[in-house]
Design an enzyme around this catalytic site. Structure first.
Site, mmCIF file in Angstrom:
data_model
loop_
_atom_site.group_PDB
_atom_site.id
_atom_site.type_symbol
_atom_site.label_atom_id
_atom_site.label_comp_id
_atom_site.label_asym_id
_atom_site.label_seq_id
_atom_site.Cartn_x
_atom_site.Cartn_y
_atom_site.Cartn_z
ATOM 1 N N HIS A 148 0.825 -1.205 0.000
ATOM 2 C CA HIS A 148 0.000 0.000 0.000
ATOM 3 C C HIS A 148 0.861 1.258 0.000
ATOM 4 O O HIS A 148 2.001 1.245 0.468
ATOM 5 C CB HIS A 148 -0.934 0.000 1.198
ATOM 6 C CG HIS A 148 -2.017 -1.030 1.114
ATOM 7 N ND1 HIS A 148 -3.037 -1.113 2.024
ATOM 8 C CD2 HIS A 148 -2.254 -2.015 0.199
ATOM 9 C CE1 HIS A 148 -3.845 -2.105 1.694
ATOM 10 N NE2 HIS A 148 -3.391 -2.671 0.592
ATOM 11 N N GLU B 192 0.667 4.001 1.760
ATOM 12 C CA GLU B 192 1.046 4.443 3.106
ATOM 13 C C GLU B 192 2.199 3.602 3.636
ATOM 14 O O GLU B 192 3.147 4.116 4.238
ATOM 15 C CB GLU B 192 -0.140 4.328 4.079
ATOM 16 C CG GLU B 192 -1.392 5.048 3.629
ATOM 17 C CD GLU B 192 -2.364 4.171 2.852
ATOM 18 O OE1 GLU B 192 -3.580 4.342 3.062
ATOM 19 O OE2 GLU B 192 -1.929 3.325 2.035
#
Length: 150
Positions: A78, A80
């Protein structure tokens, strides 16, 4: 509510999302501290692993996995997570930082965000993961939806 810096960093997260190698969703993240960009991240396969774009298919779509479920069945890291990993690789402390992201973080990312010391998250679009919002609330991380009209 949002100032010119929030607008700039959300624009940057949107730009970074364009680098994503995911066929299903393009996500970008920017981690900022004291109005300075610390790291960026986008969703895509780990280094040396073929991306879904290169494979010509999304594993999650092929398996019929709904959004917000079974995160482990995906080649992509991901956005993040990639931004936090880059900070770790570079020895950058994220304590007190803000994460700007094109989408609301999932539960896996929420836990990493909390443990990394990030204290504020600004996101653009929602995501079907209410548990992540509870984790942020309990941990005292400010989470704000930038949303439409900003």
């Amino acid at each position: 509510m949002f100032d010119k810096w929030d607008h700039r960093f959300m624009e940057m997260a949107q730009l970074v999302s364009g680098w994503a190698s995911c066929r299903r969703r393009k996500v970008g993240a920017v981690i900022v501290k004291d109005k300075r960009v610390m790291t960026t991240g986008y969703n895509g396969a780990p280094a040396g692993i073929q991306t879904c774009v290169e494979r010509g298919e999304c594993l999650r779509e092929k398996m019929g996995i709904p959004s917000g479920q079974r995160h482990e069945l995906c080649y992509a890291v991901h956005a993040e997570q990639n931004a936090i990993i880059q900070a770790a690789k570079l020895g950058i402390s994220l304590t007190g930082a803000t994460l700007y992201c094109t989408h609301q973080p999932c539960i896996l990312c929420a836990k990493m965000i909390v443990n990394s010391g990030i204290t504020r998250v600004v996101y653009g679009e929602g995501y079907p993961d209410e548990f992540s919002l509870r984790i942020f609330e309990e941990a005292g991380v400010d989470i704000e939806c930038y949303g439409e009209g900003n």
